[in-house]
Design a protein around this motif. Structure first.
Motif, PDB file in Angstrom:
ATOM      1  N   THR A 196      14.755  -0.494 -21.872  1.00 37.81           N
ATOM      2  CA  THR A 196      14.725   0.964 -22.020  1.00 37.81           C
ATOM      3  C   THR A 196      16.124   1.536 -21.863  1.00 37.81           C
ATOM      4  O   THR A 196      16.541   2.415 -22.619  1.00 37.81           O
ATOM      5  CB  THR A 196      13.804   1.595 -20.950  1.00 37.81           C
ATOM      6  OG1 THR A 196      12.689   0.742 -20.755  1.00 37.81           O
ATOM      7  CG2 THR A 196      13.359   2.972 -21.362  1.00 37.81           C
ATOM      8  N   LEU A 197      16.843   1.014 -20.863  1.00 33.31           N
ATOM      9  CA  LEU A 197      18.185   1.510 -20.609  1.00 33.31           C
ATOM     10  C   LEU A 197      19.049   1.316 -21.848  1.00 33.31           C
ATOM     11  O   LEU A 197      19.817   2.187 -22.253  1.00 33.31           O
ATOM     12  CB  LEU A 197      18.799   0.775 -19.412  1.00 33.31           C
ATOM     13  CG  LEU A 197      20.187   1.256 -18.975  1.00 33.31           C
ATOM     14  CD1 LEU A 197      20.148   2.694 -18.502  1.00 33.31           C
ATOM     15  CD2 LEU A 197      20.758   0.371 -17.880  1.00 33.31           C
TER      16      LEU A 197
ATOM     17  N   GLN B  64      18.108   3.932 -24.255  1.00 30.68           N
ATOM     18  CA  GLN B  64      18.620   5.239 -23.842  1.00 30.68           C
ATOM     19  C   GLN B  64      20.123   5.343 -24.090  1.00 30.68           C
ATOM     20  O   GLN B  64      20.631   6.404 -24.435  1.00 30.68           O
ATOM     21  CB  GLN B  64      18.310   5.492 -22.362  1.00 30.68           C
ATOM     22  CG  GLN B  64      16.842   5.700 -22.083  1.00 30.68           C
ATOM     23  CD  GLN B  64      16.285   6.931 -22.796  1.00 30.68           C
ATOM     24  OE1 GLN B  64      16.995   7.875 -23.092  1.00 30.68           O
ATOM     25  NE2 GLN B  64      14.995   6.905 -23.098  1.00 30.68           N
TER      26      GLN B  64
ATOM     27  N   GLU C 194      13.805  11.474 -16.217  1.00 31.61           N
ATOM     28  CA  GLU C 194      13.511  10.064 -15.958  1.00 31.61           C
ATOM     29  C   GLU C 194      14.728   9.392 -15.326  1.00 31.61           C
ATOM     30  O   GLU C 194      15.853   9.577 -15.810  1.00 31.61           O
ATOM     31  CB  GLU C 194      13.183   9.369 -17.283  1.00 31.61           C
ATOM     32  CG  GLU C 194      12.184   8.244 -17.139  1.00 31.61           C
ATOM     33  CD  GLU C 194      12.005   7.501 -18.463  1.00 31.61           C
ATOM     34  OE1 GLU C 194      11.781   6.297 -18.413  1.00 31.61           O
ATOM     35  OE2 GLU C 194      12.123   8.138 -19.529  1.00 31.61           O
ATOM     36  N   SER C 195      14.502   8.626 -14.252  1.00 31.61           N
ATOM     37  CA  SER C 195      15.631   8.033 -13.544  1.00 31.61           C
ATOM     38  C   SER C 195      16.247   6.878 -14.345  1.00 31.61           C
ATOM     39  O   SER C 195      15.571   5.946 -14.757  1.00 31.61           O
ATOM     40  CB  SER C 195      15.176   7.513 -12.186  1.00 31.61           C
ATOM     41  OG  SER C 195      16.186   6.710 -11.643  1.00 31.61           O
ATOM     42  N   LEU C 196      17.570   6.946 -14.530  1.00 31.98           N
ATOM     43  CA  LEU C 196      18.284   5.880 -15.256  1.00 31.98           C
ATOM     44  C   LEU C 196      18.150   4.534 -14.580  1.00 31.98           C
ATOM     45  O   LEU C 196      18.114   3.507 -15.227  1.00 31.98           O
ATOM     46  CB  LEU C 196      19.784   6.214 -15.323  1.00 31.98           C
ATOM     47  CG  LEU C 196      20.321   7.141 -16.391  1.00 31.98           C
ATOM     48  CD1 LEU C 196      21.836   7.162 -16.323  1.00 31.98           C
ATOM     49  CD2 LEU C 196      19.884   6.668 -17.772  1.00 31.98           C
ATOM     50  N   TYR C 197      18.076   4.556 -13.240  1.00 29.82           N
ATOM     51  CA  TYR C 197      18.152   3.293 -12.520  1.00 29.82           C
ATOM     52  C   TYR C 197      16.786   2.654 -12.298  1.00 29.82           C
ATOM     53  O   TYR C 197      16.686   1.575 -11.760  1.00 29.82           O
ATOM     54  CB  TYR C 197      18.893   3.486 -11.195  1.00 29.82           C
ATOM     55  CG  TYR C 197      20.225   4.141 -11.437  1.00 29.82           C
ATOM     56  CD1 TYR C 197      21.220   3.464 -12.123  1.00 29.82           C
ATOM     57  CD2 TYR C 197      20.479   5.444 -11.028  1.00 29.82           C
ATOM     58  CE1 TYR C 197      22.434   4.052 -12.391  1.00 29.82           C
ATOM     59  CE2 TYR C 197      21.686   6.051 -11.291  1.00 29.82           C
ATOM     60  CZ  TYR C 197      22.659   5.355 -11.979  1.00 29.82           C
ATOM     61  OH  TYR C 197      23.858   5.951 -12.253  1.00 29.82           O
ATOM     62  N   GLU C 198      15.739   3.372 -12.722  1.00 28.71           N
ATOM     63  CA  GLU C 198      14.420   2.754 -12.610  1.00 28.71           C
ATOM     64  C   GLU C 198      13.927   2.263 -13.960  1.00 28.71           C
ATOM     65  O   GLU C 198      12.815   1.753 -14.076  1.00 28.71           O
ATOM     66  CB  GLU C 198      13.428   3.756 -11.992  1.00 28.71           C
ATOM     67  CG  GLU C 198      13.596   3.833 -10.472  1.00 28.71           C
ATOM     68  CD  GLU C 198      13.070   5.139  -9.893  1.00 28.71           C
ATOM     69  OE1 GLU C 198      12.258   5.798 -10.559  1.00 28.71           O
ATOM     70  OE2 GLU C 198      13.493   5.488  -8.772  1.00 28.71           O
ATOM     71  N   MET C 199      14.793   2.418 -14.982  1.00 27.90           N
ATOM     72  CA  MET C 199      14.391   1.939 -16.304  1.00 27.90           C
ATOM     73  C   MET C 199      14.551   0.424 -16.383  1.00 27.90           C
ATOM     74  O   MET C 199      15.415  -0.147 -15.730  1.00 27.90           O
ATOM     75  CB  MET C 199      15.293   2.562 -17.378  1.00 27.90           C
ATOM     76  CG  MET C 199      15.079   4.037 -17.553  1.00 27.90           C
ATOM     77  SD  MET C 199      16.292   4.687 -18.721  1.00 27.90           S
ATOM     78  CE  MET C 199      15.984   6.435 -18.549  1.00 27.90           C
ATOM     79  N   THR C 200      13.728  -0.212 -17.210  1.00 31.12           N
ATOM     80  CA  THR C 200      13.954  -1.627 -17.487  1.00 31.12           C
ATOM     81  C   THR C 200      15.219  -1.734 -18.322  1.00 31.12           C
ATOM     82  O   THR C 200      15.665  -0.765 -18.934  1.00 31.12           O
ATOM     83  CB  THR C 200      12.781  -2.214 -18.306  1.00 31.12           C
ATOM     84  OG1 THR C 200      12.740  -1.520 -19.564  1.00 31.12           O
ATOM     85  CG2 THR C 200      11.470  -2.032 -17.593  1.00 31.12           C
ATOM     86  N   SER C 201      15.806  -2.929 -18.360  1.00 32.60           N
ATOM     87  CA  SER C 201      17.079  -3.051 -19.066  1.00 32.60           C
ATOM     88  C   SER C 201      16.901  -2.780 -20.556  1.00 32.60           C
ATOM     89  O   SER C 201      17.814  -2.301 -21.219  1.00 32.60           O
ATOM     90  CB  SER C 201      17.701  -4.424 -18.825  1.00 32.60           C
ATOM     91  OG  SER C 201      16.866  -5.432 -19.333  1.00 32.60           O
TER      92      SER C 201
END
Ligand SMILES: Nc1ncnc2c1ncn2[C@@H]1O[C@H](COP(=O)(O)OP(=O)(O)O)[C@@H](O)[C@H]1O
Ligand SMILES: [Mg+2]
Lengths: 248, 256
Positions: free
Chosen positions: A72-73, A76, A63-70
């Motif tokens: 989710t990030l 993570q 899963e791409s880190l930079y496409e996560m919502t803040s």
């Protein structure tokens, strides 16, 4: 599994990362080596999502880190711990408060439990009884060890270390190496990513070594592979040290 | 000529960008209040730092400001045999103008600078990165408590300033200028109304926000090591002080 794909990052017109790719296997210690100012810290900050790349991806379990919502990030990030280059302890807080900080923020443990964990962590880093000291009262090596205790307090899956042994005497360096390996073993199946200048230490603890040069990874392999690499860039980096200490 | 135009243009652009940065910081800081958890402990710590620890300096400046106002006004009024009005002039000047402005300038020097220095140091030593890495929002942790505390404390300290200043004026008017004790208070009751108080407090609220937002933003965007922290600190005081005086003019023009 952490996959770094074609990462590019410039600051102004200074291109630091020029299409960097690297796979970081789970449950292993990966050491990234490279000269000063080549972008090792910048790479680490990308991995933990503090900096966004101009181009490229970092995939965490696909899963791409930079496409996560803040949100989710943020969640993570809880899987990560990071030891900063200068430890980055909160200087307005005591050692106890520093190590307890992630526990108080992210668990609903009782004070007694938090105290127990902090005490245990301090024993692990072999600095028992310094709870009430402030970071300014500690030596560089002690600060790094406290930083390590804070980074691993929540038992993260992935631990990032930015030059954990740079500037320390050989005895303290060895102690920190042991601590990293011990942490790796304590946290079940943890993934460690270490940035280092310290060749002997790298060869001692790494499962995988990657060399960063001119914005790209120019060589990846086991410590043995790296030690016997024919790549002139790797040789230029390793040979002076090897001559000095006679590893090979 | 073209050079000058370019220069002015780049000034205007950087001014607008800077202003936008302050507005964003204020918005983010206030918005963080709507997200749980609100960090009461940190807010109380800032209230204490700004409020309690500033009170001595506010009492001192308040007393002497009231005293000198009485001295100047009393001497002028004596020319018209109207020394009795000294009290009302002192109090109206304090409430409407001098308490909010001088209190805020003191707070900008004492607290705005400390905010920029503390947050700036945390930025250049990666302590803010460390907060983020530990999934703690630096805005709600560092910025919001300072904005809230400054917003509350600037008006409260401004009231303290006015009260102490009124007694400072009283001691000079009665003790030095021989104004009648009862007349001093009488004239105050006669000429001062609640609107003077509210207007002054409204100003102090705005100035309190300016101090915190400027100090926090200057600290938050610090770069360049210890030197950068020094620069941020100086800029925080200068920008906050000038902004307070400019805002004071417009608030006065708008309200009175
Ligand atoms: N936030 C930043 N803004 C501008 N330049 C930066 C920033 N962070 C790093 N750099 C630049 O990127 C390059 C690599 O830095 P860094 O990753 O810290 O090197 P190192 O490999 O020694 O850790 C340096 O030239 C540095 O000046
Ligand atoms: Mg570095």
């Amino acid at each position: 599994m952490l996959e770094i794909r074609n990462l590019k990052k410039s600051f102004g017109d200074h291109e630091v990362l020029k299409g960097l790719s690297l796979n970081i296997p789970s449950g292993k210690i990966t050491v990234i080596i490279g000269g000063s100012g080549t972008g090792k810290s910048v790479l680490l900050k990308h991995i933990i999502g503090l900096i966004e790349p101009d181009e490229g991806q970092i995939l965490l379990d696909g899963e791409s880190l930079y496409e996560m919502t803040s949100e989710t990030l943020k969640k993570q990030r809880m899987r990560f711990g990071m030891l900063f280059q200068d430890a980055a302890l909160f200087d307005s807080m005591t050692v106890y408060e520093n190590i307890a900080f992630p526990l108080i923020e992210h668990t609903d443990w009782s004070e007694a439990e938090v105290t127990r964990v902090v005490k245990h962590k301090l024993e692990q880093i072999r600095l028992p009884g310094i709870e009430e000291k402030f970071p300014s009262e500690l030596s560089g090596g002690m600060r790094k060890r406290v930083g390590l205790a804070r980074a691993t307090a929540l038992e993260p899956e992935i631990v990032l270390y930015d030059e954990p042994t740079t500037g320390l005497d050989p005895v303290t360096s060895k102690a920190i190496d042991d601590l990293i390996v011990q942490t790796q073993n304590n946290l079940k199946n943890a993934t460690s990513i270490i940035i280092s200048h310290d060749i002997p230490s790298t060869l001692r603890i790494a499962n995988q070594v990657a060399m960063l040069h001119d914005g790209r990874i120019v060589e990846v392999g086991s410590p043995k592979d790296i030690l016997h690499s024919k790549n002139p860039i790797v040789r230029e980096f390793l040979d002076p040290v090897i001559d000095q200490i006679g590893v090979a | 000529m073209i050079k000058i135009v370019n220069l002015i243009e780049s000034w205007v652009v950087s001014f607008v960008l800077e202003l936008g940065g302050f507005v964003t910081m204020l918005k983010d800081g206030v918005f963080a209040l709507t997200k749980t958890p609100v960090r009461w402990k940190l807010i109380f710590k800032q209230l204490e730092f700004i409020g309690v620890n500033s009170s001595l300096i506010i009492i001192l400046t308040g007393y002497f400001t009231g005293a000198v106002l009485a001295l100047q006004a009393g001497k002028a009024f004596r020319l018209f045999n109207a020394e009795g009005a000294t009290g009302s002039l002192v109090v109206i000047s304090l409430l409407r103008e001098l308490s909010p402005v001088l209190t805020s300038l003191m707070l900008a020097a004492r607290c705005g600078s400390a905010m920029a220095a503390e947050i700036g140091t945390m930025r250049v030593t990666q302590q803010i990165d460390a907060l983020q890495v530990m999934s703690v929002d630096p805005v709600s942790y560092l910025i919001t408590p300072r904005i809230v505390a400054s917003f509350i404390m600037a008006p409260l300290l401004s009231i303290v300033f006015s009260v102490v200043g009124t007694f400072g004026g009283f001691s000079v008017a009665v003790g030095v200028l021989n104004v009648n004790n009862a007349i001093y208070w009488d004239k105050i009751q006669q000429y001062v109304d609640m609107e003077d108080l509210w207007n002054g407090l409204a100003k102090a609220l705005v100035f309190g926000l300016i101090i915190a937002v400027v100090g926090c933003r200057k600290g938050y965007t610090t770069s360049g090591g210890a030197e950068g922290v020094g620069r941020a600190t100086t800029q925080a005081v200068v920008i906050a002080s000038v902004s307070i005086l400019v805002a004071d003019y417009f608030l006065t023009a708008f309200m009175f």
